[in-house]
Structures are given as C-alpha cells and as structure tokens.
Design a protein around this motif. Structure first.
Motif, PDB file in Angstrom:
ATOM      1  N   LEU A  57       5.110  41.231 -22.774  1.00  0.00           N
ATOM      2  CA  LEU A  57       6.450  42.260 -22.229  1.00  0.00           C
ATOM      3  C   LEU A  57       6.829  43.798 -21.524  1.00  0.00           C
ATOM      4  O   LEU A  57       7.156  43.386 -20.787  1.00  0.00           O
ATOM      5  N   VAL A  58       6.189  43.979 -22.366  1.00  0.00           N
ATOM      6  CA  VAL A  58       5.235  45.571 -21.572  1.00  0.00           C
ATOM      7  C   VAL A  58       5.144  45.264 -19.606  1.00  0.00           C
ATOM      8  O   VAL A  58       6.267  46.687 -18.830  1.00  0.00           O
ATOM      9  N   ILE A  59       4.444  44.870 -19.226  1.00  0.00           N
ATOM     10  CA  ILE A  59       3.614  44.337 -18.513  1.00  0.00           C
ATOM     11  C   ILE A  59       5.189  44.344 -16.737  1.00  0.00           C
ATOM     12  O   ILE A  59       5.843  44.267 -16.607  1.00  0.00           O
ATOM     13  N   LEU A  60       6.211  43.020 -17.802  1.00  0.00           N
ATOM     14  CA  LEU A  60       6.872  42.565 -16.805  1.00  0.00           C
ATOM     15  C   LEU A  60       8.438  43.798 -17.435  1.00  0.00           C
ATOM     16  O   LEU A  60       8.523  43.892 -15.850  1.00  0.00           O
ATOM     17  N   ALA A  61       8.021  44.446 -18.220  1.00  0.00           N
ATOM     18  CA  ALA A  61       9.528  45.401 -18.080  1.00  0.00           C
ATOM     19  C   ALA A  61       9.105  46.731 -17.147  1.00  0.00           C
ATOM     20  O   ALA A  61      10.261  46.814 -16.699  1.00  0.00           O
ATOM     21  N   GLU A  62       7.490  46.726 -17.196  1.00  0.00           N
ATOM     22  CA  GLU A  62       7.318  47.881 -16.015  1.00  0.00           C
ATOM     23  C   GLU A  62       7.323  47.753 -14.645  1.00  0.00           C
ATOM     24  O   GLU A  62       8.147  48.307 -13.769  1.00  0.00           O
ATOM     25  N   VAL A  63       6.986  46.116 -14.061  1.00  0.00           N
ATOM     26  CA  VAL A  63       6.890  45.748 -13.195  1.00  0.00           C
ATOM     27  C   VAL A  63       8.648  45.894 -13.011  1.00  0.00           C
ATOM     28  O   VAL A  63       8.725  45.914 -11.704  1.00  0.00           O
ATOM     29  N   LEU A  64       9.512  45.258 -13.686  1.00  0.00           N
ATOM     30  CA  LEU A  64      10.806  45.366 -13.029  1.00  0.00           C
ATOM     31  C   LEU A  64      11.868  46.125 -13.142  1.00  0.00           C
ATOM     32  O   LEU A  64      12.204  46.820 -12.291  1.00  0.00           O
ATOM     33  N   GLY A  65      11.562  47.348 -14.286  1.00  0.00           N
ATOM     34  CA  GLY A  65      12.099  48.258 -15.071  1.00  0.00           C
ATOM     35  C   GLY A  65      11.351  49.300 -13.252  1.00  0.00           C
ATOM     36  O   GLY A  65      11.596  50.230 -12.656  1.00  0.00           O
ATOM     37  N   GLY A  66      10.097  49.442 -12.946  1.00  0.00           N
ATOM     38  CA  GLY A  66      10.143  49.990 -11.674  1.00  0.00           C
ATOM     39  C   GLY A  66      10.767  50.010 -10.323  1.00  0.00           C
ATOM     40  O   GLY A  66      11.138  50.750  -9.804  1.00  0.00           O
ATOM     41  N   LEU A  67      10.884  48.458 -10.272  1.00  0.00           N
ATOM     42  CA  LEU A  67      11.219  47.826  -8.929  1.00  0.00           C
ATOM     43  C   LEU A  67      12.586  48.675  -9.156  1.00  0.00           C
ATOM     44  O   LEU A  67      13.785  48.858  -7.857  1.00  0.00           O
ATOM     45  N   ALA A  68      13.875  48.202 -10.336  1.00  0.00           N
ATOM     46  CA  ALA A  68      15.315  48.476 -10.314  1.00  0.00           C
ATOM     47  C   ALA A  68      15.989  50.039  -9.655  1.00  0.00           C
ATOM     48  O   ALA A  68      16.080  50.465  -9.848  1.00  0.00           O
ATOM     49  N   LEU A  69      14.198  51.012 -10.510  1.00  0.00           N
ATOM     50  CA  LEU A  69      14.418  52.173 -10.362  1.00  0.00           C
ATOM     51  C   LEU A  69      14.106  52.859  -9.071  1.00  0.00           C
ATOM     52  O   LEU A  69      15.084  53.178  -8.513  1.00  0.00           O
ATOM     53  N   ILE A  70      13.082  51.939  -8.363  1.00  0.00           N
ATOM     54  CA  ILE A  70      12.873  52.425  -6.708  1.00  0.00           C
ATOM     55  C   ILE A  70      14.033  52.280  -6.046  1.00  0.00           C
ATOM     56  O   ILE A  70      14.575  53.040  -5.637  1.00  0.00           O
ATOM     57  N   ALA A  71      15.307  51.143  -6.394  1.00  0.00           N
ATOM     58  CA  ALA A  71      16.069  50.505  -6.010  1.00  0.00           C
ATOM     59  C   ALA A  71      17.723  51.795  -5.821  1.00  0.00           C
ATOM     60  O   ALA A  71      18.486  51.076  -5.150  1.00  0.00           O
ATOM     61  N   GLY A  72      17.660  51.849  -7.424  1.00  0.00           N
ATOM     62  CA  GLY A  72      18.447  52.293  -7.471  1.00  0.00           C
ATOM     63  C   GLY A  72      19.543  51.159  -8.310  1.00  0.00           C
ATOM     64  O   GLY A  72      20.511  51.214  -7.666  1.00  0.00           O
ATOM     65  N   VAL A  73      19.282  49.858  -8.417  1.00  0.00           N
ATOM     66  CA  VAL A  73      19.892  49.568  -8.855  1.00  0.00           C
ATOM     67  C   VAL A  73      19.820  49.180 -10.425  1.00  0.00           C
ATOM     68  O   VAL A  73      18.226  48.835 -11.083  1.00  0.00           O
ATOM     69  N   PHE A  74      20.974  48.986 -11.500  1.00  0.00           N
ATOM     70  CA  PHE A  74      20.601  49.264 -13.202  1.00  0.00           C
ATOM     71  C   PHE A  74      19.579  49.642 -13.687  1.00  0.00           C
ATOM     72  O   PHE A  74      19.462  49.760 -14.585  1.00  0.00           O
ATOM     73  N   THR A  75      20.261  51.387 -12.601  1.00  0.00           N
ATOM     74  CA  THR A  75      18.774  52.395 -12.753  1.00  0.00           C
ATOM     75  C   THR A  75      18.907  52.842 -14.358  1.00  0.00           C
ATOM     76  O   THR A  75      18.245  52.802 -15.279  1.00  0.00           O
ATOM     77  N   ARG A  76      20.590  53.305 -14.893  1.00  0.00           N
ATOM     78  CA  ARG A  76      20.159  53.483 -16.447  1.00  0.00           C
ATOM     79  C   ARG A  76      19.693  52.647 -17.343  1.00  0.00           C
ATOM     80  O   ARG A  76      18.919  52.923 -17.868  1.00  0.00           O
ATOM     81  N   LEU A  77      20.180  50.826 -16.718  1.00  0.00           N
ATOM     82  CA  LEU A  77      20.296  50.140 -18.011  1.00  0.00           C
ATOM     83  C   LEU A  77      17.862  49.983 -17.667  1.00  0.00           C
ATOM     84  O   LEU A  77      17.595  49.629 -18.916  1.00  0.00           O
ATOM     85  N   ALA A  78      17.080  50.313 -16.415  1.00  0.00           N
ATOM     86  CA  ALA A  78      15.962  50.652 -16.399  1.00  0.00           C
ATOM     87  C   ALA A  78      15.989  51.420 -17.658  1.00  0.00           C
ATOM     88  O   ALA A  78      15.123  51.150 -18.154  1.00  0.00           O
ATOM     89  N   ALA A  79      16.085  52.497 -17.189  1.00  0.00           N
ATOM     90  CA  ALA A  79      15.790  53.914 -17.989  1.00  0.00           C
ATOM     91  C   ALA A  79      15.561  53.898 -19.092  1.00  0.00           C
ATOM     92  O   ALA A  79      14.644  53.742 -20.063  1.00  0.00           O
ATOM     93  N   VAL A  80      16.855  52.837 -19.868  1.00  0.00           N
ATOM     94  CA  VAL A  80      16.345  52.941 -21.508  1.00  0.00           C
ATOM     95  C   VAL A  80      15.696  51.915 -21.918  1.00  0.00           C
ATOM     96  O   VAL A  80      15.078  52.257 -23.147  1.00  0.00           O
ATOM     97  N   GLY A  81      15.440  50.930 -20.565  1.00  0.00           N
ATOM     98  CA  GLY A  81      14.978  49.959 -21.283  1.00  0.00           C
ATOM     99  C   GLY A  81      13.258  50.293 -21.416  1.00  0.00           C
ATOM    100  O   GLY A  81      12.773  49.597 -22.033  1.00  0.00           O
TER     101      GLY A  81
END
Length: 144
Positions: A57-81
C-alpha cells in the motif's frame, strides 16, 4: 495580491509540489521497488512490526501520490493521503534520535516531510499544474 506576488506564490507552489512529488516517487519506486524490491520492502515492514500488506500500500501510495504531486492533479488528496505514511515513518524513527545521521536515521526528516505535505494540502497546486486544465463539469471531480 498583486500579479507579481501571485506569480511568485504560484512558482513557490510549483517548486514545493514538484520537489515533494519527486522525493515521494523516488522513495516509492527507486528505493522500495528498484532497490529493495516489493518483497524486500514487505520483509522490512514485518521486521519492524508493520503488516506486510502495508508495504504494498505504501509503495502504491508513494508512486501514484508522487506522480499526482508532480503533475498537480488531485494535489490536496495526494498530500493528505501521504501524511499517514510519513507519520508512520516518523514513529518508526522516533527512537533513533533527532539527527539524520543517527543509526537507522533520525525522525526529523520524516517529521519535516509531514509538515511540508500539510502545507501543500492547505495551499493546493497553484496555477502551474495539469489539474488546472481538467474540465470542471465532471461530477465529483476534484482538480486541486
């Protein structure tokens, strides 16, 4: 806020968001997938008392969350997650002391990373983000 001040704020948000995203993606993909492997990461989680499933779960969250932050898509959700992951890392390193060069690493780095994610979640993605280009007419779409 003046246009120049607004542009500086948006540039600052871009720098914060992309640096957090790159660090998060690298930590999830390069460290946990490429270096330690998912199975090795799961073994480490078990060795420190976390369930093996948390590693995946951590690997998935870090990979997808990192990509979301880079792109600026679902930024708040990614950061909180990502905040619970960094709180877990802070707790894991709490007994090692403050400084990063302490045996097994100190707790200051994951604690600081947690704070930066809170700041990103509060401020959102800024103007320079892919999320700003998404349509707003889709029901339930959270761009920021």
């Amino acid at each position: 806020m003046s246009v120049a001040a607004s542009q500086k704020t948006d540039l600052a948000l871009l720098l914060l968001r992309v640096s957090l995203g790159l660090m998060t993606f690298a930590h999830g993909f390069i460290l946990k997938v490429m270096t330690f492997t998912p199975a090795g990461t799961a073994q480490f989680f078990v060795s420190v008392g976390y369930p093996a499933a948390f590693a995946y779960l951590v690997i998935l969250a870090e990979v997808l969350g990192g990509l979301a932050l880079i792109a600026g898509v679902f930024t708040r959700l990614a950061a909180v997650g990502l905040i619970p992951i960094l709180l877990g890392a802070t707790a894991l390193h709490a007994g090692n002391g403050w400084v990063f060069n302490a045996p097994n690493g100190g707790w200051e780095y994951p604690a600081f990373w947690t704070v930066t994610l809170v700041v990103q979640a509060l401020l959102g993605p800024g103007a320079y983000s892919v999320g700003r280009l998404l349509p707003t007419s889709l029901p339930g779409l959270v761009r920021a």
